[in-house]
Write a protein that holds these residues in place. Structure first.
Motif, PDB file in Angstrom:
ATOM      1  N   ALA A   1     -22.169 -17.581  59.069  1.00 37.01           N
ATOM      2  CA  ALA A   1     -23.428 -17.493  59.820  1.00 37.01           C
ATOM      3  C   ALA A   1     -23.255 -16.782  61.161  1.00 37.01           C
ATOM      4  O   ALA A   1     -24.218 -16.248  61.722  1.00 37.01           O
ATOM      5  CB  ALA A   1     -23.995 -18.896  60.047  1.00 37.01           C
ATOM      6  N   LEU A   2     -22.031 -16.746  61.691  1.00 36.07           N
ATOM      7  CA  LEU A   2     -21.778 -16.059  62.968  1.00 36.07           C
ATOM      8  C   LEU A   2     -21.956 -14.543  62.837  1.00 36.07           C
ATOM      9  O   LEU A   2     -22.212 -13.858  63.838  1.00 36.07           O
ATOM     10  CB  LEU A   2     -20.355 -16.361  63.457  1.00 36.07           C
ATOM     11  CG  LEU A   2     -20.056 -17.804  63.860  1.00 36.07           C
ATOM     12  CD1 LEU A   2     -18.580 -17.952  64.204  1.00 36.07           C
ATOM     13  CD2 LEU A   2     -20.933 -18.231  65.034  1.00 36.07           C
ATOM     14  N   ALA A   3     -21.829 -14.049  61.597  1.00 36.65           N
ATOM     15  CA  ALA A   3     -22.018 -12.615  61.303  1.00 36.65           C
ATOM     16  C   ALA A   3     -21.166 -11.717  62.208  1.00 36.65           C
ATOM     17  O   ALA A   3     -21.619 -10.685  62.694  1.00 36.65           O
ATOM     18  CB  ALA A   3     -23.494 -12.234  61.415  1.00 36.65           C
TER      19      ALA A   3
ATOM     20  N   SER B   1     -14.400 -11.481  55.352  1.00 37.02           N
ATOM     21  CA  SER B   1     -13.239 -12.290  54.950  1.00 37.02           C
ATOM     22  C   SER B   1     -13.660 -13.700  54.569  1.00 37.02           C
ATOM     23  O   SER B   1     -13.183 -14.254  53.578  1.00 37.02           O
ATOM     24  CB  SER B   1     -12.223 -12.359  56.097  1.00 37.02           C
ATOM     25  OG  SER B   1     -11.699 -11.087  56.372  1.00 37.02           O
ATOM     26  N   TYR B   2     -14.581 -14.274  55.368  1.00 36.38           N
ATOM     27  CA  TYR B   2     -15.037 -15.632  55.085  1.00 36.38           C
ATOM     28  C   TYR B   2     -15.845 -15.684  53.783  1.00 36.38           C
ATOM     29  O   TYR B   2     -15.725 -16.626  53.007  1.00 36.38           O
ATOM     30  CB  TYR B   2     -15.866 -16.173  56.254  1.00 36.38           C
ATOM     31  CG  TYR B   2     -15.017 -16.501  57.474  1.00 36.38           C
ATOM     32  CD1 TYR B   2     -14.068 -17.523  57.421  1.00 36.38           C
ATOM     33  CD2 TYR B   2     -15.148 -15.792  58.664  1.00 36.38           C
ATOM     34  CE1 TYR B   2     -13.283 -17.824  58.523  1.00 36.38           C
ATOM     35  CE2 TYR B   2     -14.355 -16.083  59.775  1.00 36.38           C
ATOM     36  CZ  TYR B   2     -13.426 -17.107  59.695  1.00 36.38           C
ATOM     37  OH  TYR B   2     -12.639 -17.400  60.779  1.00 36.38           O
ATOM     38  N   ILE B   3     -16.648 -14.651  53.555  1.00 36.36           N
ATOM     39  CA  ILE B   3     -17.422 -14.598  52.312  1.00 36.36           C
ATOM     40  C   ILE B   3     -16.478 -14.511  51.116  1.00 36.36           C
ATOM     41  O   ILE B   3     -16.660 -15.204  50.108  1.00 36.36           O
ATOM     42  CB  ILE B   3     -18.391 -13.397  52.331  1.00 36.36           C
ATOM     43  CG1 ILE B   3     -19.512 -13.636  53.359  1.00 36.36           C
ATOM     44  CG2 ILE B   3     -18.984 -13.148  50.945  1.00 36.36           C
ATOM     45  CD1 ILE B   3     -20.402 -12.434  53.601  1.00 36.36           C
ATOM     46  N   SER B   4     -15.448 -13.686  51.243  1.00 37.38           N
ATOM     47  CA  SER B   4     -14.471 -13.528  50.167  1.00 37.38           C
ATOM     48  C   SER B   4     -13.743 -14.842  49.888  1.00 37.38           C
ATOM     49  O   SER B   4     -13.570 -15.244  48.729  1.00 37.38           O
ATOM     50  CB  SER B   4     -13.472 -12.434  50.547  1.00 37.38           C
ATOM     51  OG  SER B   4     -12.453 -12.344  49.584  1.00 37.38           O
ATOM     52  N   VAL B   5     -13.324 -15.526  50.958  1.00 35.70           N
ATOM     53  CA  VAL B   5     -12.613 -16.801  50.796  1.00 35.70           C
ATOM     54  C   VAL B   5     -13.530 -17.851  50.173  1.00 35.70           C
ATOM     55  O   VAL B   5     -13.109 -18.619  49.305  1.00 35.70           O
ATOM     56  CB  VAL B   5     -12.064 -17.291  52.159  1.00 35.70           C
ATOM     57  CG1 VAL B   5     -11.625 -18.750  52.078  1.00 35.70           C
ATOM     58  CG2 VAL B   5     -10.887 -16.426  52.578  1.00 35.70           C
TER      59      VAL B   5
ATOM     60  N   LEU C   1     -16.803 -22.790  56.258  1.00 38.20           N
ATOM     61  CA  LEU C   1     -16.937 -21.380  55.895  1.00 38.20           C
ATOM     62  C   LEU C   1     -18.369 -20.893  56.119  1.00 38.20           C
ATOM     63  O   LEU C   1     -18.595 -19.790  56.617  1.00 38.20           O
ATOM     64  CB  LEU C   1     -16.524 -21.161  54.433  1.00 38.20           C
ATOM     65  CG  LEU C   1     -15.016 -21.262  54.152  1.00 38.20           C
ATOM     66  CD1 LEU C   1     -14.759 -21.325  52.659  1.00 38.20           C
ATOM     67  CD2 LEU C   1     -14.269 -20.070  54.764  1.00 38.20           C
ATOM     68  N   ASP C   2     -19.348 -21.745  55.758  1.00 34.53           N
ATOM     69  CA  ASP C   2     -20.757 -21.378  55.975  1.00 34.53           C
ATOM     70  C   ASP C   2     -21.033 -21.129  57.455  1.00 34.53           C
ATOM     71  O   ASP C   2     -21.759 -20.200  57.820  1.00 34.53           O
ATOM     72  CB  ASP C   2     -21.687 -22.471  55.452  1.00 34.53           C
ATOM     73  CG  ASP C   2     -21.765 -22.490  53.933  1.00 34.53           C
ATOM     74  OD1 ASP C   2     -21.434 -21.452  53.315  1.00 34.53           O
ATOM     75  OD2 ASP C   2     -22.143 -23.525  53.366  1.00 34.53           O
TER      76      ASP C   2
END
Length: 289
Positions: free
Chosen positions: A44-46, A52-56, A39-40
């Motif tokens: 990091a790809l921004a 969505s990844y931050i939420s997950v 997920l990190d």
């Protein structure tokens, strides 16, 4: 976003398995760390899916901490060997530090050890905080403050720095009885995160407990500190502070001990509608009410 959901389903299945079979703890923790790294990397790809990844990741972290696998004693057992084996591996140590923080295990001896090893390799905000917590636990308050200060200087995360500034404020309030420095760091915390209630409550408490110290020979002026305390708490409500109900209760309790209208009327230094500057360490100007 579907990739984020797949990772969530994967780790959720592992969490369910752990809830049914405690012997799955080590595997679940390992899978949690792997998913966290994935997920990190995605975050990091921004790209357009970053939110969505931050939420997950937030869901995954909350799930892990709530699972019971994050029990501090369990984490110490699982990671004791890993910390020693990786004491020269900064990235691995950092993962352990982050995990212990997420699990609320920042008083753990293993957390302190990982922080010390990581800090020797490369000083970072998280390891400095770990060393600060250890110093605090050992009663070395000046050293704890110095490490927390270092943690702030090594981080660009304004919200995290606000939490750290608040911790320094608490040390000055509870352990060193230095009210002016406690207020200064609480104000720094507010600047970093205006919706965090605790620093406002700390300042209001400092004010509310200072009346007799400042005006030991004038019980009416001693009560003016409650005006200042309420002003701080009202500022918290205006900023949308997160513990609004608790703040309103405090305001109500302080208003009950305001100087009475009669006391204000007959006091030579007070006049309703005018301002009054509270002396001593506070130096705060309030409206007479």
């Amino acid at each position: 976003a579907s990739s984020a959901n797949r990772l969530l389903y994967y780790i959720s299945a592992s969490a369910v398995k752990f809830s049914e079979d405690n012997s799955h703890a080590a595997t679940y923790i390992d899978e949690y760390l792997k998913v966290g790294n994935m997920l990190d990397a995605k975050i990091a790809l921004a790209d357009k899916n970053q939110a969505s990844y931050i939420s997950v990741k937030e869901i995954v972290n909350n799930q892990f901490v709530a699972s019971g696998a994050a029990d501090c004693a369990t984490l110490e057992k699982v990671f004791a060997q890993s910390v020693e084996e990786n004491k020269a591996n900064y990235d691995e140590l950092q993962k352990t530090i982050d995990l212990f923080e997420a699990a609320g295990c920042s008083s753990s001896e293993l957390y302190f050890k990982a922080s010390r090893y990581a800090h020797q390799i490369k000083p970072a905000s998280s390891s400095a905080k770990g060393l600060a917590e250890q110093s605090y636990k050992n009663g070395n308050y000046a050293e704890a403050i110095a490490y927390f200060e270092e943690a702030i200087s090594l981080s660009d995360n304004v919200s995290e720095n606000a939490k750290t500034a608040y911790k320094i404020a608490v040390i000055y309030q509870k352990e060193l009885n230095n009210k002016s420095k406690a207020r200064a760091y609480a104000q720094k915390a507010i600047e970093g995160n205006p919706t965090m209630s605790e620093p406002y409550i700390l300042i209001a408490t400092l004010y509310a407990t200072s009346g007799k110290d400042i005006y030991d020979d004038d019980p009416i002026l001693a009560k003016t500190v409650y005006w200042a305390a309420v002003d701080v708490l009202q500022r918290a409500l205006n900023a949308g502070a997160d513990k609004a109900d608790a703040i309103r209760q405090l305001i109500a309790s302080f208003k009950e001990v305001y100087p009475s209208q009669e006391q204000v009327f007959f006091h030579p230094d007070l006049e309703v509608g005018k301002t009054f500057t509270i002396g001593g360490w506070m130096g705060v100007t309030v409206n007479v009410r």
